[in-house]
Motif scaffolding. Structure first.
Motif, PDB file in Angstrom:
ATOM      1  N   LEU A   1     -34.336  26.167 -27.443  1.00 36.26           N
ATOM      2  CA  LEU A   1     -33.203  26.788 -28.137  1.00 36.26           C
ATOM      3  C   LEU A   1     -32.126  27.205 -27.141  1.00 36.26           C
ATOM      4  CD1 LEU A   1     -34.957  29.015 -30.833  1.00 36.26           C
ATOM      5  CD2 LEU A   1     -33.664  26.898 -31.195  1.00 36.26           C
ATOM      6  N   LEU A   2     -32.544  27.764 -26.013  1.00 36.16           N
ATOM      7  CA  LEU A   2     -31.590  28.153 -24.975  1.00 36.16           C
ATOM      8  C   LEU A   2     -30.779  26.944 -24.514  1.00 36.16           C
ATOM      9  CD1 LEU A   2     -30.353  30.054 -22.848  1.00 36.16           C
ATOM     10  CD2 LEU A   2     -32.376  29.617 -21.432  1.00 36.16           C
TER      11      LEU A   2
ATOM     12  N   GLN B   1     -25.516  24.363 -24.426  1.00 31.23           N
ATOM     13  CA  GLN B   1     -24.636  23.195 -24.577  1.00 31.23           C
ATOM     14  C   GLN B   1     -23.407  23.533 -25.415  1.00 31.23           C
ATOM     15  OE1 GLN B   1     -24.693  20.116 -23.137  1.00 31.23           O
ATOM     16  NE2 GLN B   1     -26.248  21.100 -21.890  1.00 31.23           N
ATOM     17  N   SER B   2     -23.595  24.357 -26.424  1.00 27.99           N
ATOM     18  CA  SER B   2     -22.481  24.775 -27.263  1.00 27.99           C
ATOM     19  C   SER B   2     -21.490  25.611 -26.448  1.00 27.99           C
ATOM     20  CB  SER B   2     -23.018  25.584 -28.450  1.00 27.99           C
ATOM     21  OG  SER B   2     -21.974  26.039 -29.250  1.00 27.99           O
ATOM     22  N   VAL B   3     -22.002  26.510 -25.636  1.00 31.76           N
ATOM     23  CA  VAL B   3     -21.134  27.333 -24.795  1.00 31.76           C
ATOM     24  C   VAL B   3     -20.414  26.458 -23.765  1.00 31.76           C
ATOM     25  CG1 VAL B   3     -21.100  29.170 -23.046  1.00 31.76           C
ATOM     26  CG2 VAL B   3     -22.407  29.469 -25.152  1.00 31.76           C
ATOM     27  N   ILE B   4     -21.109  25.492 -23.220  1.00 34.05           N
ATOM     28  CA  ILE B   4     -20.480  24.576 -22.257  1.00 34.05           C
ATOM     29  C   ILE B   4     -19.313  23.843 -22.912  1.00 34.05           C
ATOM     30  CG2 ILE B   4     -20.843  22.440 -20.943  1.00 34.05           C
ATOM     31  CD1 ILE B   4     -23.730  23.520 -20.400  1.00 34.05           C
TER      32      ILE B   4
ATOM     33  N   VAL C   1     -26.047  34.043 -23.467  1.00 33.75           N
ATOM     34  CA  VAL C   1     -25.439  32.813 -23.992  1.00 33.75           C
ATOM     35  C   VAL C   1     -24.846  33.061 -25.376  1.00 33.75           C
ATOM     36  CG1 VAL C   1     -25.961  30.462 -24.789  1.00 33.75           C
ATOM     37  CG2 VAL C   1     -26.810  31.247 -22.579  1.00 33.75           C
ATOM     38  N   ARG C   2     -25.578  33.776 -26.235  1.00 31.84           N
ATOM     39  CA  ARG C   2     -25.054  34.073 -27.582  1.00 31.84           C
ATOM     40  C   ARG C   2     -23.800  34.935 -27.504  1.00 31.84           C
ATOM     41  NH1 ARG C   2     -30.613  34.528 -28.779  1.00 31.84           N
ATOM     42  NH2 ARG C   2     -30.465  36.786 -28.631  1.00 31.84           N
ATOM     43  N   ALA C   3     -23.775  35.898 -26.591  1.00 38.39           N
ATOM     44  CA  ALA C   3     -22.587  36.745 -26.422  1.00 38.39           C
ATOM     45  C   ALA C   3     -21.393  35.897 -25.984  1.00 38.39           C
ATOM     46  CB  ALA C   3     -22.866  37.851 -25.413  1.00 38.39           C
TER      47      ALA C   3
END
Length: 90
Positions: A14-15, A20-23, A76-78
Motif C-alpha cells: 500500500l505504501l 506513486q501517487s505522491v510522486i 505519504v498520506r499527508a
C-alpha cells in the motif's frame, strides 16, 4: 507469525502505491516550474532526510518494521492531501 509478515507485506505494498501517487503529484508541480516548484523540491529532499533519520531511530530503539512503515504511510498520506489541494488550484 505468518499474519504479522502478511500485514507487513500488505502495508508495504500500500505504501508503494500511495507513494506513486505522491510522486505523480510532485512531478506535476515540479514540471510547472517557478518558486513553488523550487520550494517543493527543497521540501521533498529535507522530508526524505528527516524521515530516514526517524526510521533509523525507531529501529535503533526497538520499534517494529510495521511501525516504521506506518510512519512512512502517515507522511505519504499527508503529502498526498497537501499536494492534491494544490493540484486542484492549478
Amino acid at each position: 507469525m505468518f499474519a504479522a509478515w502478511w500485514k507487513l507485506g500488505f502495508d508495504t505494498t500500500l505504501l508503494a502505491f500511495e507513494a506513486q501517487s505522491v510522486i505523480a503529484l510532485r512531478m506535476a508541480k515540479l514540471a510547472a516550474g517557478g518558486t513553488a516548484a523550487q520550494a517543493e523540491a527543497q521540501r521533498m529532499v529535507s522530508e526524505k532526510v528527516l524521515a530516514a533519520g526517524e526510521a533509523a531511530m525507531q529501529l535503533a530503539t526497538g520499534a517494529s518494521h510495521g511501525a516504521v512503515v506506518a510512519g512512512y504511510r502517515r507522511k505519504v498520506r499527508a503529502n498526498h492531501r497537501r499536494l492534491s489541494r494544490g493540484a486542484k488550484a492549478i
